[in-house]
Design a protein around this motif. Sequence first.
Motif, PDB file in Angstrom:
ATOM      1  N   THR A 183      29.716  22.084  20.104  1.00 49.95           N
ATOM      2  CA  THR A 183      28.604  22.123  21.054  1.00 49.95           C
ATOM      3  C   THR A 183      28.278  23.528  21.548  1.00 49.95           C
ATOM      4  OG1 THR A 183      30.090  21.706  22.938  1.00 49.95           O
ATOM      5  CG2 THR A 183      29.142  19.789  21.845  1.00 49.95           C
ATOM      6  N   LYS A 184      29.073  24.521  21.199  1.00 53.49           N
ATOM      7  CA  LYS A 184      28.768  25.879  21.641  1.00 53.49           C
ATOM      8  C   LYS A 184      27.567  26.405  20.865  1.00 53.49           C
ATOM      9  CE  LYS A 184      31.976  28.875  20.793  1.00 53.49           C
ATOM     10  NZ  LYS A 184      33.323  29.458  20.689  1.00 53.49           N
TER      11      LYS A 184
ATOM     12  N   SER B  41      26.426  24.993  17.096  1.00 57.11           N
ATOM     13  CA  SER B  41      25.596  23.790  17.159  1.00 57.11           C
ATOM     14  C   SER B  41      24.765  23.560  15.898  1.00 57.11           C
ATOM     15  CB  SER B  41      24.671  23.870  18.379  1.00 57.11           C
ATOM     16  OG  SER B  41      23.846  22.736  18.461  1.00 57.11           O
TER      17      SER B  41
ATOM     18  N   GLU C  40      25.345  18.934  20.784  1.00 60.37           N
ATOM     19  CA  GLU C  40      24.702  19.356  22.022  1.00 60.37           C
ATOM     20  C   GLU C  40      25.652  19.274  23.213  1.00 60.37           C
ATOM     21  OE1 GLU C  40      21.837  20.740  22.573  1.00 60.37           O
ATOM     22  OE2 GLU C  40      21.194  20.691  20.468  1.00 60.37           O
ATOM     23  N   ARG C  41      26.143  18.087  23.486  1.00 59.10           N
ATOM     24  CA  ARG C  41      27.027  17.907  24.626  1.00 59.10           C
ATOM     25  C   ARG C  41      27.948  16.732  24.358  1.00 59.10           C
ATOM     26  NH1 ARG C  41      25.316  15.170  30.333  1.00 59.10           N
ATOM     27  NH2 ARG C  41      27.369  15.201  31.306  1.00 59.10           N
ATOM     28  N   TRP C  42      29.233  16.921  24.673  1.00 52.65           N
ATOM     29  CA  TRP C  42      30.181  15.826  24.512  1.00 52.65           C
ATOM     30  C   TRP C  42      30.143  14.969  25.777  1.00 52.65           C
ATOM     31  CZ3 TRP C  42      33.005  13.844  20.600  1.00 52.65           C
ATOM     32  CH2 TRP C  42      33.933  12.865  20.932  1.00 52.65           C
ATOM     33  N   LEU C  43      29.691  13.738  25.637  1.00 53.37           N
ATOM     34  CA  LEU C  43      29.638  12.832  26.778  1.00 53.37           C
ATOM     35  C   LEU C  43      31.007  12.215  27.000  1.00 53.37           C
ATOM     36  CD1 LEU C  43      26.255  10.952  26.195  1.00 53.37           C
ATOM     37  CD2 LEU C  43      26.714  12.891  27.697  1.00 53.37           C
TER      38      LEU C  43
ATOM     39  N   LYS D 258      16.480  13.023  26.517  1.00 54.92           N
ATOM     40  CA  LYS D 258      17.851  13.229  26.966  1.00 54.92           C
ATOM     41  C   LYS D 258      18.841  12.440  26.112  1.00 54.92           C
ATOM     42  CE  LYS D 258      20.810  12.900  31.065  1.00 54.92           C
ATOM     43  NZ  LYS D 258      20.874  12.507  32.496  1.00 54.92           N
TER      44      LYS D 258
ATOM     45  N   ASN E  46      21.592  13.993  23.137  1.00 56.39           N
ATOM     46  CA  ASN E  46      23.037  13.831  23.278  1.00 56.39           C
ATOM     47  C   ASN E  46      23.657  12.850  22.286  1.00 56.39           C
ATOM     48  OD1 ASN E  46      23.161  15.621  25.471  1.00 56.39           O
ATOM     49  ND2 ASN E  46      22.679  13.989  26.933  1.00 56.39           N
TER      50      ASN E  46
ATOM     51  N   LYS F  36      36.633  24.817  24.041  1.00 59.24           N
ATOM     52  CA  LYS F  36      35.328  24.300  24.441  1.00 59.24           C
ATOM     53  C   LYS F  36      35.290  22.772  24.372  1.00 59.24           C
ATOM     54  CE  LYS F  36      30.783  24.384  25.139  1.00 59.24           C
ATOM     55  NZ  LYS F  36      30.172  24.749  26.430  1.00 59.24           N
ATOM     56  N   GLU F  37      35.968  22.202  23.381  1.00 59.99           N
ATOM     57  CA  GLU F  37      35.904  20.753  23.145  1.00 59.99           C
ATOM     58  C   GLU F  37      37.195  20.052  23.584  1.00 59.99           C
ATOM     59  OE1 GLU F  37      33.012  20.105  22.417  1.00 59.99           O
ATOM     60  OE2 GLU F  37      32.314  21.975  21.526  1.00 59.99           O
TER      61      GLU F  37
END
Length: 270
Positions: free
Chosen positions: A72-73, A77, A94-97, A143, A147, A168-169
């Motif tokens: 996600t960085k 990406s 994008e983003r880890w939920l 959104k 994600n 990061k993850e």
Amino acid sequence: MANTLVQDLIDSGVHFGHRASRWNPKMAPYIYGRKNQIHIIDIRETVRGLLRAKKFTSQVASGGSLILFVGTKRQASAAVQKEAERCGMPYVSERWLGGALTNFRTIRNRLTRLEELENIRNSDKIEGYSKKAQSSLNREYRKIYRNLNGIRTMNRMPECMIIVDPNKEKNAIREAKALGITTLALIDTNCDPDTVDLPIPGNDDGIRSVELIMQHMADAVLAGRKHVVAKNEGADTKGKSAPAPNAEAKLGAKPESAAAPDKDAEAVSS
């Protein structure tokens, strides 16, 4: 082949680590030395880790299991998305939920909502909403799509995860450990290699470095999936070449044709 791989790794800058002041002492076995206060990663360790990771990934893919790409960085990406799509595997870019794996049922519900929003946007139903409601639906759609679009085809848990930068993850790694999912990661000199199952020492901040490693991992997935296709084709061919016996043969009854074989059968048997 080995010389070409080493040269490609050097050209991509995979051997450049972080500043020596930011290193993790557990990365000492993977560090060749330092230059201008920058740690230099041992290319031999990078090659060793990459080849191990490719072999394992190919084996997992050949078994028909899913492999989740996570990065996600900003530097990772685009490469993660591109290579995951190329080999047909799910990804998070994008983003880890939180709960993406441990609370997968809720994530599936959100994916169902994504499909509902797509149906509304692609049909005349959207005209029945006010402008304010349309804006709200579009905002919700963007959104969720940003994600979760990468894992919308993930209908079961992956067997392993390919990660860029464990620092990061860390949330993704924590969930993978809780579920017993194997983790492979591109790790820099500021990372803890003990947090992942199979580390690939290398520069996880350089775009070219990340792209090269992700290309090799995607190639390994594609190589493994070829074995699945070949195996399925072989099974189909085998099934067609061995027709099922007739009902009389299954019951043990002697077919009428056995008492008086035709001339072609006699010729073959002789």
